[in-house]
Structures are given as structure tokens and as C-alpha cells.
Design an enzyme around this catalytic site. Sequence first.
Site, PDB file in Angstrom:
ATOM      1  N   GLY A  82      48.267  46.052  46.565  1.00  6.27           N
ATOM      2  CA  GLY A  82      48.991  44.804  46.793  1.00  6.27           C
ATOM      3  C   GLY A  82      49.359  44.115  45.492  1.00  6.27           C
ATOM      4  O   GLY A  82      50.502  43.779  45.244  1.00  6.27           O
ATOM      5  N   ALA A  89      35.057  38.261  46.340  1.00 10.42           N
ATOM      6  CA  ALA A  89      33.632  38.584  46.245  1.00 10.42           C
ATOM      7  C   ALA A  89      32.793  37.329  46.374  1.00 10.42           C
ATOM      8  O   ALA A  89      31.788  37.298  47.101  1.00 10.42           O
ATOM      9  CB  ALA A  89      33.333  39.296  44.930  1.00 10.42           C
ATOM     10  N   ILE A 111      26.920  41.531  38.596  1.00  9.66           N
ATOM     11  CA  ILE A 111      27.752  42.670  38.984  1.00  9.66           C
ATOM     12  C   ILE A 111      27.181  43.268  40.268  1.00  9.66           C
ATOM     13  O   ILE A 111      26.085  43.820  40.280  1.00  9.66           O
ATOM     14  CB  ILE A 111      27.805  43.725  37.868  1.00  9.66           C
ATOM     15  CG1 ILE A 111      28.313  43.091  36.563  1.00  9.66           C
ATOM     16  CG2 ILE A 111      28.684  44.888  38.285  1.00  9.66           C
ATOM     17  CD1 ILE A 111      29.682  42.462  36.658  1.00  9.66           C
ATOM     18  N   GLN A 157      37.629  48.351  38.767  1.00 12.51           N
ATOM     19  CA  GLN A 157      38.524  47.203  38.670  1.00 12.51           C
ATOM     20  C   GLN A 157      38.955  46.944  37.231  1.00 12.51           C
ATOM     21  O   GLN A 157      40.124  46.689  36.943  1.00 12.51           O
ATOM     22  CB  GLN A 157      37.851  45.958  39.245  1.00 12.51           C
ATOM     23  CG  GLN A 157      37.877  45.882  40.750  1.00 12.51           C
ATOM     24  CD  GLN A 157      39.288  45.791  41.286  1.00 12.51           C
ATOM     25  OE1 GLN A 157      39.946  44.768  41.189  1.00 12.51           O
ATOM     26  NE2 GLN A 157      39.780  46.888  41.834  1.00 12.51           N
ATOM     27  N   GLY A 187      34.745  36.946  39.948  1.00 11.37           N
ATOM     28  CA  GLY A 187      35.710  37.968  40.312  1.00 11.37           C
ATOM     29  C   GLY A 187      36.186  38.773  39.112  1.00 11.37           C
ATOM     30  O   GLY A 187      36.328  38.243  38.003  1.00 11.37           O
ATOM     31  N   GLU A 237      41.231  40.374  38.063  1.00  9.75           N
ATOM     32  CA  GLU A 237      42.252  40.004  37.086  1.00  9.75           C
ATOM     33  C   GLU A 237      41.820  40.178  35.630  1.00  9.75           C
ATOM     34  O   GLU A 237      42.628  40.522  34.765  1.00  9.75           O
ATOM     35  CB  GLU A 237      42.678  38.537  37.295  1.00  9.75           C
ATOM     36  CG  GLU A 237      43.916  38.359  38.124  1.00  9.75           C
ATOM     37  CD  GLU A 237      43.633  38.081  39.593  1.00  9.75           C
ATOM     38  OE1 GLU A 237      44.568  37.838  40.347  1.00  9.75           O
ATOM     39  OE2 GLU A 237      42.467  38.112  39.987  1.00  9.75           O
TER      40      GLU A 237
END
Length: 743
Positions: A244, A514, A634, A643, A707, A710
Site C-alpha cells: 500500500g 503496532a 522491538i 521493515q 512504529g 517509516e
Amino acid sequence: MTKYVGKPISRVDGVAKVTGKAKYAAEFKSPDLLYGWVISSDIAKGAITHIHTADALQVPGVVQVFTHENRPGLAWFDLSYKDQDAPPGSPFRPLHDAEVKYSGQPIALVVAETFELARYAASLIRVEYKVEEHATDLHANLSKARDPKLGVASLLKPPPPKPRGDFEKAFSEAPVQVSAKYVHSAEHHNPMEMFATTVVYEKKGKLTIYDKTQGAPNSQLYVSQVFGLPFKDVRVISSYVGGGFGSGLRPQYQLFLAVLAARQLKRSVRVSLTRQQMFTFGHRPATVQHISLGALNDGTLTAIRHDAIAETSQFEDYTEIVVNWSGMLYPAPNTKLSYKLVPLDVYTPLDMRAPGGVTGVPALECAIDELAHQAGIDPVELRLKNYTDRDMNSDLPYSSKELRECFRQGAERFGWSNRNPTPRSTRRGHTLIGWGMATGIWDATQGPARAEAVLTVNGKLRVSSATADIGTGTYTIMTQIAADTLGMPIEDVLFKLGDSDMPLAPIQGGSWTAATVGSAVKVACEDLGKKLFKMAQKMKNSPFANAKPDDIFFADAHIRLKNDPAIAVSLREIVGQNGGRAVSETSTSTPDFLEQRKYARSVHSAAFVEVEVDEDFGTVRVTRAVTAVAGGRILNPKTARSQILGGMVWGISKALEEESVLDHQFGRFMNHSLAEYHVPVNADIQDLDVIFVDESDTIVNPLGVKGLGEIGIIAMPAAIANAVFLATGKRVRELPITLDKLL
């Protein structure tokens, strides 16, 4: 007792994805299914004077052609079209009227018995236009820049803070100065799965919709509002998403067209977009930035000015946080930040992995590198010289910030102490070698969410929430959290998502899933545990009759006494006392706003990169890179590393390859295919390494997580650009850094 959080558990959805069991929006079957083909406008601005549909309608098997002339009346007012990610303005309405707002706009839908028929019939349709002069060139329209309109979105994307001190005076007096313009072009998301919607038309007009989306409840909200349907009559399912990157945060036009056709024809309809049509909605906006830095001879920053001008559409004010990062990263006493928009005849830009962050931070970090070179100071030392434990925009301390350790561990792993600071001085055969580094920062946020936990009669735990998994590992980490919270074997836990019938969760984006959904899963399982404990106390001859909640713990699918773990009752035995019924609990998790408002909350990183630049051809190759991340707790090192690696690869793509090319004569993106829109292939990616720095944070959320979706991309483009400078002696301030800019 086995603990799963913190362990490198393989993806629980992995087998389904590699065997084909996982089904995506365009793969669901329905009896009597019709197929839609979207016709896109050839012009960028003007009006449709006539659409010739007769030839298409005469083709056997063509059911209908929907245009602005025959579409039904709908809720066309602005509020009905708002979604969870809508910016201020008036949202785009497909087939609303004859007006054309941008090139590639959907202007008709051909519906036929087969996909091939719909596509063929579309080729028979002729469209006549009244063409108006369009404007799609940001650089030619910078003089029209204005302040963005503020709306609800500004709560999540705050405008630049007020100036601090006197920038002009401090900059003019600074013995070391840097002032430069930084540019990057538009980019498109290009996930592997293209957008599609399958609408199953059921009894009494109810709809079951299989949609590509990053939030099933968001698509449900959109459909219910636009078509005036009760929520109970609209169910949206999106169990798997083939990538996405932000493109699925807003409902895209194929959803509207598929629902419109299904309701009008009272049949199930599928509408799928082509790769070319993936370039007709949303993109990372082209942006021009000016940065000026002033410092003392020892590198202490005294003045920062960061101005950005970005594009938006003529009908919505899409904004990003581009310049605010400067005030968050560096404590200069004199700071002036501004952000403006230029409305153009394009579709509204859309959040794209690290929106604003990977635009503003790389420009800032390149300017910081220029300052370090001019002052003769090592880039890491300069950043440590200007280190701060406070967000100067809000004047709040960070809840946690282990960026120093990111610098130290990343530099040590990379071998930064061996760096030669003289540009164009290091070679390897016929190539020039350069090392560069940069800092990354992104928000660590949490929102409200709900989750349901169910213990079945056979002792299995089923947990659900209407979130999404766009490839980040949500299925897996939620399973780990649930298993640990109730002390269950992970093979006895199933987490389900992507269904609007499930407990409400926000769209998946912004690196907050998360923290947000994970906290809801934890609370739901804890509340279920409390209910099971009370049931256990009521069992005949219960060993917990006089126990308190603090006296017990969950392990190995049992409730056990802390002071004597051998005394236990199995969860299956407890649920067996419930008359053959499962035991369930639905709970809501909300952030501790009173505590969180006292702190700034961010995730930080440092990236170190080596590049090779061919001296004759100007081609750039990233040979190795290290990213050190301070990301709180984590949950799963394997999915977390994945990621960050994905972000690093995209950082290479953004720095060296990725660019959506507008032909301003036509106002259209021309490289609208994966053959011409360049992204990295395996041969482009060499040695990538990830370090997770230990970081404890009890403020950000109950799980202590930040998170990671990004942060992996943000520092990479600047680190690469800085390495290219050291290799070649040439500063390239326009991304992507293609060979023509180096030659």
C-alpha cells in the site's frame, strides 16, 4: 514458560501468501459477476461536450456504460465524501459532472459480462472535449504559493511553529553559513497489487465489498455516506493487501464505480485498475525547499530557516509535515519555518511512506552535511555538538531518545572512523568512493482502537480487530502479543483483521498500528483473562477461591498461582464450565493523553552509506549501508528488520531512481509503467545492515513500542547524497541523483 514478544517469529500469514491461499480484492468470485473497465480523460482541464457510447452499447455482452449523464443522484455534499484521511477542501466526485479536473480522471465505466468485453467496448467510445489551459508545473507557479487551509487534518499534521528568536540577525552574524535550494519530483506508490474492488450484491441490496484498502472501516464509512446506506448493509473485507505505502489510506475511485454499478444493475460487479491508471490518483507531491543554516566556527547552530513549497490539487489542500523536523532535531535559538502550497491541475497528492519526513529531513540533513564540510567538522561530531533531548518546537522533553547510541553503534559497525573527509580522494579501481551519513526522525504515536478476544470451547484463542496488514507483519505481532498476554502456545492463537464487522480500528498508516492496535489486543486479552479468572474462582473446589488478581499469572494455557505455579487450572477447563459456549471480551484502548502531552514522542535513526560512482558514466551504486534505529521495544526482530530493510531499499530508490515525469504540455504523468517508472531491482541492492538500539519507553504506549514502517527510509536519501558529494566533490540537490546531474 515460552515468551513470544521479542522473538524472531516467522510470519504467520507467510504460508497463505506463498501458496496462493491468500486472496486479494480482484480474486473473489461471485455468481453472475460483471466486470467494469474505467475510461480516463485525455485532457488535464476542461469539460466533456459529448461521450459517444452507442457503438459500445451495441456490443453483445455489454450491459451499461455509466457517465456523468446517466449516473444516479447521490449525496454530493462535501461531508458525505470525507474519509479518515481526507484533507481540507472539496473531495473529488467521480462522474459528478462534465468538468475535467486532471488528466486521467475517470469519466466513464463500461460494464460487461467479461473483462475482455468491457475493455474492447471501451475502445469504441469516443469523447469530445472543450479544452482549457492547464497548469501542472510547480516550478513555473511558485509565485502563486499560499498558506494551506487548516482543517481536522492539521491536528495530525500541524502547521509550522511560530518563529523563535531573530533568524535574519543571527544568520547575518554567523561566521559559517549555508544556504541552498533542494528539489524533489513527484513519486507514485506503485504497490504490486493494483487497485480493485469486487462488490457482491446480496439480498435486499446489502453489499459485501472486497476492496484494496488500508482500512476496511474507512471504505465502509465512505460507501455508507455517499450512497446513503446503513452501516449494517455494507460490509468491507480486506484480509490481504499486496502493498500500500499509503495509496490505500483513502478510498480510490474504483470503489465508488463498482458500488454505483452494482446498485444500479443489482448484480455483483468487479472494477480493476490498470498499472497506468495507478498513476491517476494520489502521489508524493513535488516540493521545492530552501534551507539556510548559520553556525559558530565550532559548529554550534545559531540560526535555521527552512521553507517549503509543495503542490496540491485545485480542490483539496493536501499538506505534509516538511519543515517542522528542523526545529525538532536541532536546538538553534533562532528558527524560522514556513510551508506553502501551489494548487495545480493534478489529482490531490496522497500520503506516501514517511510523508513529509522523507521530503524535509533529507534536505535538512544534506544542508547539515554542507555545514559540516564548510566548518571542517566531522558530520557525526557536528550532530552531537547540536544534540538535544527536547523538541524545541513544543519545548517538551522526548519520552526517550537514544539517537546518540544510534550514532555510536552505527558508526562503529560501518567503520566511520576510517573516513577520508577530502572529496574525490578515495578510489576503487575506476570508481570514486564516498561515505555519507544522516539522521532520521519520525513520530511515535498511538490512537484509540478496539479488539475482541475469544476463548473457544476447544481452548483456542481467537483475537480480531478491523485493522489491516499491508505487509508490515501485523498478523504476526498481534498473534505474539495475544499469546504472551494469556500465556497461550502461539499455534493455538489466531489473529484476524481486515473486516469492517470486526471491532473498530483506524486506517493503517503513519507507523502507529503496532502501538494502537497492539495496545487494544493487549487490553482485550487482559480483560478476557480477568473474566476467566473470575470464572475459575467459581469452579468447584477452586484453588483460586481466595486468590486476588495479583496472585496469579497465565502460562502454558493455564492460570497458575505465583507462589506455587504447580497449582493451576487449564483455560480449556475453565471455558468448559460455560455451558458449551466460548468466552469473549471486547475492549477499547485509548492513549494516556494526560501523560503523553507532557512529552515529545519520536523514533530516531542514523544511516551510514558507501557509494561507488563511475568516473566516466556518472552511475551511482550503493555498495553498503548501515541503519541504526532507536525504536523502543522491538516486538519481532525479524519483521522489524524487514521493515527497516524495505525502507532502506526505498531510500536508495528515492535518492537514485524514483521520479514521476509530468509532460506539462499534456499535464500527464508519462512514465506510467514499471518499465519506465524506475525502482530498484536485486542487482541494485548490495550489503544492507540493521541495528536496533536498546531503548525503553514507558510513556509512548502500554507496549513501549515505536512504529518502524517509516523510519527506515527517512535518513537514507541524504546519506546517499552526502556520500555522492564526498565521492565526486559535487553537490546534487535535486532528487533523484541521475547520471546526467553528475556528468
